[in-house]
Design a protein around this motif. Structure first.
Motif, short mmCIF file in Angstrom:
data_model
loop_
_atom_site.label_atom_id
_atom_site.label_comp_id
_atom_site.label_asym_id
_atom_site.label_seq_id
_atom_site.Cartn_x
_atom_site.Cartn_y
_atom_site.Cartn_z
N ALA A 9 -25.75 5.65 70.10
CA ALA A 9 -25.89 5.85 71.54
C ALA A 9 -27.14 6.65 71.83
O ALA A 9 -27.69 7.34 70.96
N THR A 10 -27.60 6.57 73.07
CA THR A 10 -28.75 7.33 73.54
C THR A 10 -28.38 8.00 74.85
O THR A 10 -27.83 7.35 75.75
N TYR A 11 -28.65 9.28 74.96
CA TYR A 11 -28.36 10.03 76.19
C TYR A 11 -29.67 10.13 76.96
O TYR A 11 -30.65 10.69 76.46
N MET A 12 -29.70 9.57 78.17
CA MET A 12 -30.94 9.49 78.93
C MET A 12 -30.77 10.00 80.35
O MET A 12 -29.71 9.84 80.97
N ARG A 13 -31.85 10.58 80.85
CA ARG A 13 -31.97 10.83 82.28
C ARG A 13 -32.74 9.68 82.90
O ARG A 13 -33.75 9.23 82.36
N GLY A 14 -32.26 9.23 84.05
CA GLY A 14 -32.99 8.25 84.84
C GLY A 14 -32.95 8.70 86.28
O GLY A 14 -31.86 8.86 86.85
N GLY A 15 -34.12 8.98 86.89
CA GLY A 15 -34.13 9.52 88.24
C GLY A 15 -33.37 10.83 88.28
O GLY A 15 -33.58 11.71 87.45
N THR A 16 -32.44 10.96 89.23
CA THR A 16 -31.66 12.19 89.36
C THR A 16 -30.26 12.05 88.77
O THR A 16 -29.34 12.78 89.12
N SER A 17 -30.11 11.10 87.85
CA SER A 17 -28.84 10.92 87.14
C SER A 17 -29.08 10.94 85.64
O SER A 17 -30.22 10.86 85.19
N LYS A 18 -28.00 11.04 84.88
CA LYS A 18 -28.11 10.85 83.43
C LYS A 18 -26.81 10.23 82.93
O LYS A 18 -25.75 10.36 83.55
N GLY A 19 -26.93 9.52 81.80
CA GLY A 19 -25.76 8.83 81.28
C GLY A 19 -25.93 8.47 79.82
O GLY A 19 -27.00 8.68 79.22
N VAL A 20 -24.88 7.91 79.25
CA VAL A 20 -24.88 7.48 77.85
C VAL A 20 -25.18 5.99 77.80
O VAL A 20 -24.49 5.19 78.44
N PHE A 21 -26.22 5.63 77.06
CA PHE A 21 -26.68 4.25 76.97
C PHE A 21 -26.27 3.65 75.63
O PHE A 21 -26.39 4.29 74.58
N PHE A 22 -25.82 2.40 75.68
CA PHE A 22 -25.43 1.67 74.47
C PHE A 22 -26.09 0.30 74.44
O PHE A 22 -26.26 -0.34 75.48
N ARG A 23 -26.43 -0.15 73.25
CA ARG A 23 -26.71 -1.57 73.05
C ARG A 23 -25.36 -2.25 72.87
O ARG A 23 -24.48 -1.74 72.17
N LEU A 24 -25.19 -3.40 73.49
CA LEU A 24 -23.91 -4.10 73.41
C LEU A 24 -23.49 -4.33 71.96
O LEU A 24 -22.31 -4.14 71.60
N GLU A 25 -24.44 -4.68 71.12
CA GLU A 25 -24.14 -5.00 69.72
C GLU A 25 -23.67 -3.80 68.91
O GLU A 25 -23.06 -3.95 67.85
N ASP A 26 -23.94 -2.58 69.42
CA ASP A 26 -23.54 -1.37 68.70
C ASP A 26 -22.12 -0.90 69.05
O ASP A 26 -21.57 -0.04 68.36
N LEU A 27 -21.55 -1.45 70.11
CA LEU A 27 -20.21 -1.04 70.52
C LEU A 27 -19.17 -1.50 69.52
O LEU A 27 -19.36 -2.52 68.83
N PRO A 28 -18.05 -0.80 69.41
CA PRO A 28 -16.93 -1.32 68.61
C PRO A 28 -16.59 -2.72 69.09
O PRO A 28 -16.70 -3.02 70.28
N GLU A 29 -16.18 -3.57 68.20
CA GLU A 29 -15.98 -4.98 68.54
C GLU A 29 -15.08 -5.18 69.75
O GLU A 29 -15.38 -6.00 70.63
N ALA A 30 -14.00 -4.42 69.84
CA ALA A 30 -13.07 -4.59 70.96
C ALA A 30 -13.68 -4.18 72.29
O ALA A 30 -13.21 -4.59 73.35
N ALA A 31 -14.75 -3.35 72.25
CA ALA A 31 -15.39 -2.89 73.48
C ALA A 31 -16.60 -3.74 73.88
O ALA A 31 -17.27 -3.43 74.86
N ARG A 32 -16.86 -4.79 73.14
CA ARG A 32 -18.02 -5.63 73.45
C ARG A 32 -17.73 -6.61 74.59
O ARG A 32 -18.66 -7.25 75.10
N THR A 33 -16.49 -6.73 74.95
CA THR A 33 -16.13 -7.57 76.09
C THR A 33 -15.45 -6.71 77.14
O THR A 33 -14.84 -5.68 76.82
N ALA A 34 -15.57 -7.12 78.41
CA ALA A 34 -14.99 -6.35 79.51
C ALA A 34 -13.48 -6.29 79.37
O ALA A 34 -12.83 -7.25 78.93
N GLY A 35 -12.89 -5.14 79.71
CA GLY A 35 -11.44 -5.01 79.64
C GLY A 35 -11.02 -3.59 79.35
O GLY A 35 -11.83 -2.66 79.34
N GLN A 36 -9.75 -3.40 79.11
CA GLN A 36 -9.19 -2.07 78.93
C GLN A 36 -9.74 -1.35 77.72
O GLN A 36 -9.96 -0.14 77.75
N SER A 37 -9.99 -2.09 76.62
CA SER A 37 -10.54 -1.43 75.42
C SER A 37 -11.91 -0.83 75.70
O SER A 37 -12.21 0.29 75.27
#
Length: 391
Positions: A9-37
């Protein structure tokens, strides 16, 4: 005993916000698709739901501006570089809102795409600018982010100052292309100003617009404010917060975003509610004095139930769009007439936003809204979450 897993993951500031950025391919497999996981994973990363409201056990900063997650992937569209998905993570509830975009973090998606290898090396000059074309997957819109390059690398540091951000950085220009689609109405009700009936409050004049992010604009004086309030004047007042949330909910109903008032509670990120006033002098949250001649009007906006410390980027798109259409509440607060942008005052200072609007047979259309932001990597590596979160 369950162990923790680590996720790049990468923690970034953008403008006046900040958040945790992920590449889709780096997510756990169950989290690579939209849903509860996926939602469960992001909630745990950010540290929600937190009944204490502090997000101590996660990456969140206990404000709407710092409780955010971004997922980026190589675009499935041939004319775009990356697909960008934004999640607004509730602080005290087990809820991730995918209904809108974050305009501030949009500025960081361009640099993140470069750092992540999504942009071919042959497109990156030794010195110059790379135009990163982004598909904003939440709302199905195009963003173009101009990323400065110095000595073959993303330029993060510079002398561009952004009110609401303490330190200067390199300027990044962001274009919001056609923030309302051809099949969408800029004004969902068909009116520049509506009578918004709010039980317990009365009937308010309101401009309801869908550009950047659906937004409900009201006049500050109609609810007993001046338009130059800072966070402490609103966020410490339970009655004020309830007032604006009620207005927001009935605005959502009027715009057709929800089918009933109860449903508005499950759609915290959109619409936004904002109040406007004519240009007035005021002192910002950091003590800087803003002269009324420096701005066209004052705007204050609430995000996730609290007055924002500066201005959401997508709300700035809505402000500039509404200001450029003669006859809206925003336009009238700015003095009326035709405009191609606006400079407005917010709690942390001022912001200039350009807008190109046209009046067509089908009604008003926004061709493009432009603003300058900045972005910076704060930390990169891995986040860790309990292994039983994603199964």
């Amino acid at each position: 005993m369950d162990k923790q897993i680590r996720v790049a993951a990468t923690y970034m500031r953008g403008g006046t916000s900040k958040g945790v950025f992920f590449r889709l391919e780096d997510l756990p497999e169950a989290a690579r698709t939209a849903g509860q996981s996926r939602d469960d994973f992001l909630l745990r990363v950010i540290g929600s739901p937190d009944s204490y409201g502090k997000q101590i056990d996660g990456m969140g900063g206990a404000t709407s501006s710092t409780s955010k997650a971004v997922i980026v992937n190589k675009s499935a569209k041939s004319d775009h570089d990356v697909d960008y998905l934004f999640g607004q993570v509730s602080i005290d509830k087990a809820f991730v809102d995918w209904s809108g975009n974050c305009g501030n973090l949009s500025a960081a998606v361009g640099p993140f795409a470069l750092h992540s290898g999504f942009i071919p090396p042959e497109r990156i000059p030794y010195n110059g600018v790379v135009s990163v074309r982004i598909w904003q997957a939440n709302i199905g819109k195009t963003l173009v982010v101009e990323v400065p390059i110095q000595n073959g690398e993303v330029q993060e540091l510079g002398d561009f100052e952004l009110d609401g951000v303490t330190f200067p950085a390199a300027e990044i220009k962001v274009d919001f292309v056609r923030p309302t689609g051809e099949d969408e109405a800029l004004f969902p009700t068909g009116n520049l100003i509506d009578d918004l009936e709010v039980p317990g409050i009365g009937t308010l004049n309101a401009t309801l617009i869908s550009a950047g992010i659906p937004t409900v604009f009201i006049d500050a004086e109609s609810v007993g404010y001046t338009g130059v309030e800072l966070q402490e004047a609103i966020n410490g007042d339970i009655e004020a917060l309830s007032l604006f949330e009620t207005i927001r909910a009935y605005g959502a109903l009027k715009m057709g975003l929800v089918s009933d008032i109860e449903q508005a509670k499950t759609r915290q990120h959109t619409p936004k509610v904002a109040f406007v006033s004519r240009a007035k002098p005021y002192q910002t949250s950091c003590g800087k004095q803003i002269n009324s001649k420096e701005i066209d009007l004052n705007v204050r906006a609430l995000s996730m139930g609290k007055l924002h410390h500066a201005m959401m980027g997508t709300a700035a798109v809505a402000i500039a769009s509404a200001a450029s259409v003669p006859g809206t509440l925003v336009n009238l607060a700015a003095g009326g007439g035709e405009r191609q942008g606006i400079t407005f005052g917010h709690p942390s200072g001022k912001l200039a936003v350009g807008a190109h609007v046209t009046n067509t047979d089908a009604g008003w259309q926004v061709e493009k809204v432009s603003m300058s932001r900045s972005a910076r990597i704060i930390m990169e590596g891995f986040v860790r979450v309990p292994s039983d979160i994603v199964k």
